[in-house]
Design a protein around this motif. Structure first.
Motif, short mmCIF file in Angstrom:
data_model
loop_
_atom_site.label_atom_id
_atom_site.label_comp_id
_atom_site.label_asym_id
_atom_site.label_seq_id
_atom_site.Cartn_x
_atom_site.Cartn_y
_atom_site.Cartn_z
N GLY A 433 -6.89 5.75 -10.68
CA GLY A 433 -8.25 5.96 -11.15
C GLY A 433 -9.33 5.12 -10.51
O GLY A 433 -10.49 5.23 -10.89
N ASN A 434 -8.99 4.27 -9.54
CA ASN A 434 -10.02 3.44 -8.90
C ASN A 434 -9.72 3.35 -7.41
O ASN A 434 -8.61 2.98 -7.01
CB ASN A 434 -10.03 2.03 -9.52
N ILE A 435 -10.71 3.68 -6.58
CA ILE A 435 -10.47 3.74 -5.13
C ILE A 435 -10.19 2.37 -4.53
O ILE A 435 -9.79 2.28 -3.37
CB ILE A 435 -11.64 4.40 -4.38
N ASN A 436 -10.40 1.30 -5.29
CA ASN A 436 -10.08 -0.03 -4.78
C ASN A 436 -8.62 -0.40 -4.98
O ASN A 436 -8.15 -1.40 -4.43
CB ASN A 436 -10.96 -1.08 -5.46
N ASN A 437 -7.91 0.36 -5.79
CA ASN A 437 -6.51 0.06 -6.03
C ASN A 437 -5.64 0.49 -4.86
O ASN A 437 -6.01 1.36 -4.06
CB ASN A 437 -6.02 0.75 -7.31
N ILE A 438 -4.47 -0.10 -4.77
CA ILE A 438 -3.52 0.23 -3.71
C ILE A 438 -2.88 1.59 -4.01
O ILE A 438 -2.47 1.84 -5.15
CB ILE A 438 -2.43 -0.86 -3.62
N PRO A 439 -2.77 2.47 -3.02
CA PRO A 439 -2.14 3.77 -3.26
C PRO A 439 -0.62 3.65 -3.35
O PRO A 439 0.01 2.90 -2.60
CB PRO A 439 -2.55 4.59 -2.04
N TYR A 440 -0.06 4.41 -4.29
CA TYR A 440 1.39 4.48 -4.44
C TYR A 440 1.83 5.93 -4.37
O TYR A 440 1.11 6.84 -4.81
CB TYR A 440 1.84 3.86 -5.76
N VAL A 441 3.03 6.13 -3.84
CA VAL A 441 3.59 7.48 -3.71
C VAL A 441 4.55 7.74 -4.86
O VAL A 441 5.40 6.90 -5.18
CB VAL A 441 4.34 7.63 -2.37
N ASP A 442 4.38 8.89 -5.50
CA ASP A 442 5.35 9.36 -6.49
C ASP A 442 6.43 10.12 -5.71
O ASP A 442 6.22 11.26 -5.28
CB ASP A 442 4.66 10.28 -7.51
N PHE A 443 7.56 9.48 -5.51
CA PHE A 443 8.59 10.04 -4.64
C PHE A 443 9.23 11.30 -5.21
O PHE A 443 9.83 12.09 -4.47
CB PHE A 443 9.66 8.98 -4.35
N GLU A 444 9.10 11.50 -6.52
CA GLU A 444 9.63 12.73 -7.13
C GLU A 444 8.76 13.93 -6.77
O GLU A 444 9.25 15.05 -6.63
CB GLU A 444 9.71 12.56 -8.65
N LYS A 445 7.47 13.70 -6.60
CA LYS A 445 6.55 14.79 -6.26
C LYS A 445 6.44 15.01 -4.75
O LYS A 445 6.13 16.11 -4.30
CB LYS A 445 5.15 14.50 -6.81
N CYS A 446 6.65 13.95 -3.98
CA CYS A 446 6.43 14.01 -2.53
C CYS A 446 7.43 14.95 -1.86
O CYS A 446 8.63 14.89 -2.12
CB CYS A 446 6.54 12.61 -1.93
N THR A 447 6.91 15.79 -0.96
CA THR A 447 7.76 16.72 -0.19
C THR A 447 7.90 16.31 1.27
O THR A 447 8.57 16.99 2.04
CB THR A 447 7.18 18.14 -0.25
N GLY A 448 7.21 15.23 1.65
CA GLY A 448 7.25 14.81 3.05
C GLY A 448 6.51 15.76 3.97
O GLY A 448 6.90 15.96 5.13
N CYS A 449 5.41 16.35 3.49
CA CYS A 449 4.70 17.38 4.26
C CYS A 449 3.95 16.83 5.48
O CYS A 449 3.52 17.59 6.33
CB CYS A 449 3.74 18.14 3.35
N ARG A 450 3.72 15.53 5.53
CA ARG A 450 3.10 14.83 6.67
C ARG A 450 1.58 14.93 6.73
O ARG A 450 0.96 14.41 7.66
CB ARG A 450 3.69 15.32 8.01
N ILE A 451 0.95 15.57 5.76
CA ILE A 451 -0.51 15.68 5.79
C ILE A 451 -1.16 14.30 5.73
O ILE A 451 -2.10 14.00 6.47
CB ILE A 451 -1.01 16.56 4.62
N CYS A 452 -0.65 13.44 4.86
CA CYS A 452 -1.26 12.12 4.67
C CYS A 452 -1.18 11.25 5.92
O CYS A 452 -2.02 10.37 6.13
CB CYS A 452 -0.62 11.39 3.49
N VAL A 453 -0.20 11.50 6.77
CA VAL A 453 -0.03 10.70 7.99
C VAL A 453 -1.27 10.80 8.88
O VAL A 453 -1.73 9.80 9.45
CB VAL A 453 1.22 11.15 8.77
#
Length: 544
Positions: A433-453
């Motif tokens: 909820g805050n753009i200053n926080n560190i991003p974390y990946v929910d590995f159960e949802k992640c498909t490894g689509c590579r878009i974020c790279v």
């Protein structure tokens, strides 16, 4: 003598944003820019911006500029005076502008100064040798005129500008001998430092330059190590071979016109030097004289654009009496956005500086936002994350690596940024909820689509497929160098410290307009290196 509603001085990100915000509500604007082209620093910023999606996060500075200029040129209410120097702002409210060798006088209802900043210099022996540059000059030569400033450069200063320019030098084919920093820690964002380290560039904190070496031009430099009191440590001198020295040691606001108009100023070291006293609407001690951007205190370009919006909207509110409530609502929205950008740990210096001129907004933020989540002292000294940092971003259950490709975020420092969150089609990346926080990946949802790279401005997202084959893993990494590798090509693979660890094979390349010049390249590596492999180099290219 011409009566006008608003004069904006400076055609950089702050000035353009101010002109557009005022024009949105029918204010007639004269936009004066000293150079023959608009854009200020944006014209040479080829990197992607951080911040929020609303303020162009994930977009390259040069592309932000294209949008702003196109918008400005389509406004009938904005008159552009390029190659125009403002000679003076006088007590009778007359503004004198030299345009095409003709002096013109205007009487505006309001003035917004967005004159930016100038580079600071550094005193050391032989600092007047040809080959000693400011970082802005290096960027201008490379990114505006396509001229290489040198073959091998020593970068002095590890703020965001120094780190970004070092990376851009490497992209242009210039070797970077080292980045040195007098402070005991890196001054810029850790992601900028880490991408240099992955390329094998030394980052030497607690070091400074003593002397430029050379006869008629720079042929090298002598550096030394500093103690905790900023004093030279005996017998630590080291010769660095280079043919240019780039100084990135800070900026100072350009307040000449403000001083001429007798605006009250105060020295605030955290904001770059002498700055004008102003209120939260960017109005100075002189009524209807506003400031925006670096002239009001040194910050990132995103903050400059928001300050431009606030000043432009405030002028519009005073002149356009019919839409005061709507304009005020937009002003408050912009202020909230600005507070949010300054709310994290990297905004501490800015908040401290603003408090010295009586602006304390954001002081009641949650302590969890104001402080780093965990110890990043080693990262900020070396550019390399610690084992503890890495473990915090890896799956706690290591069996998750066996399920297939997953994204790994190697962003460990709190600063305002959200493109990875916004780009994920599966909502697998969160900043709570805050753009200053560190991003974390929910590995159960992640498909490894590579878009974020490809979407991460800091090149800190990777996709790891541990069990690509029985003996190999597939690591997808961001890549911004030319020429691009080819499918099937063998490459050298490096760890986070820029050390070669194995040979790899290029398997896939995502490099369409969607990636926007940040290719997502998948490299096959021996399975034992799947947690270490974080960079590769085409064998005939040298990024040193």
């Amino acid at each position: 003598m011409e009566n006008v509603e608003l004069i904006v001085v400076g055609g950089g990100p702050a000035g353009l944003s101010a002109a557009l915000a005022a024009s949105d509500y029918g204010i007639k604007v004269v936009l004066a820019e000293e150079r023959e082209f608009l854009g200020g620093q944006l014209i040479k910023q080829t990197h992607r911006f951080f911040g929020s999606e609303k303020e162009y996060a994930g977009t390259r500075g040069i592309d932000i500029l294209k949008r702003l200029i196109e918008d400005v040129k389509n406004r009938e209410d904005i008159k552009i005076l390029a190659s125009s120097r403002v000679l003076g702002i006088y007590e009778d409210n007359v503004v004198t502008i030299l345009n095409n060798n003709k002096m013109k006088k205007y009487i505006p209802q309001a003035i917004i100064l967005a004159t930016g900043a100038s580079e600071k210099f550094l005193a050391f022996e032989n600092n007047d040798l040809p080959g000693v540059f400011g970082a802005g000059a290096v960027q201008t030569l490379m990114n505006v005129y396509g001229v290489l400033p040198a073959k091998k450069i020593l970068m002095v200063g590890s703020g965001n500008i120094g780190l970004i320019v070092s990376y851009q030098l490497l992209q242009a084919g210039v070797s970077v001998a080292a980045v040195i920093e007098a402070a005991p820690k890196i001054g810029g964002y850790s992601v900028h430092a880490s991408k240099l380290k992955r390329l094998g560039i030394p980052i030497l904190t607690s070091h400074t330059i003593k002397k430029a070496v050379g006869n008629k031009k720079v042929e090298g430099a002598i550096i030394c190590e500093l103690d905790n009191n900023w004093q030279e440590i005996k017998d630590t001198e080291e010769f660095i071979e280079c043919d240019a020295i780039c100084l990135s040691v800070g900026l100072t606001p350009l307040i000449d016109l403000l001083k001429q108009r007798k605006v009250k100023t105060v020295y605030v070291s955290e904001l770059g030097g002498y700055i004008p006293l102003r209120d939260e609407n960017m109005e100075t001690s002189i009524m209807n004289l506003f400031v925006a951007g670096d002239v009001s205190g040194i910050e990132e370009a995103t903050a400059a654009m928001i300050e431009g919006q606030i000043s432009g909207l405030t002028v519009a509110k005073r002149i356009n009496k019919n839409q005061k409530e709507e304009i005020q609502r937009k002003i408050e929205e912009a202020k909230k956005e600005l507070v949010l950008l300054r709310s994290g740990p990297v905004g501490e210096k800015i908040r401290k500086g603003l408090s010295k001129i009586g602006l304390n907004h954001g002081e009641n933020y949650d302590e969890s936002i104001l402080k780093e989540e965990f110890d990043i002292s080693y990262l900020m000294k070396t550019g390399v994350p610690s084992k503890e940092n890495l473990e915090s971003k890896f799956p706690k259950d290591k069996k998750i690596f066996d399920k297939g490709p997953i994204a790994i975020s190697e962003c460990f420092q709190k600063f305002p940024c959200d493109p990875c969150v916004k780009s994920c089609p599966f909502n697998a990346i969160s900043e709570n909820g805050n753009i200053n926080n560190i991003p974390y990946v929910d590995f159960e949802k992640c498909t490894g689509c590579r878009i974020c790279v490809s979407k991460c401005p800091g090149l800190a997202m990777f996709v790891v497929h541990k069990n690509y084959t029985e003996t190999s893993s597939l690591i997808t990494m961001p890549y911004e160098f030319l020429p691009r590798p080819k499918k099937g090509e063998l490459v050298n693979v490096y760890d986070r410290d820029g050390k070669i660890i194995c040979e790899g094979k290029v398997i896939k390349i995502l490099d369409s307009s969607f990636q926007d010049k940040t290719a997502a390249v998948s490299v096959e590596v021996p399975k034992e290196h799947f947690l270490e492999a974080r960079n590769f180099k085409v064998r005939y290219l040298k990024h040193e």
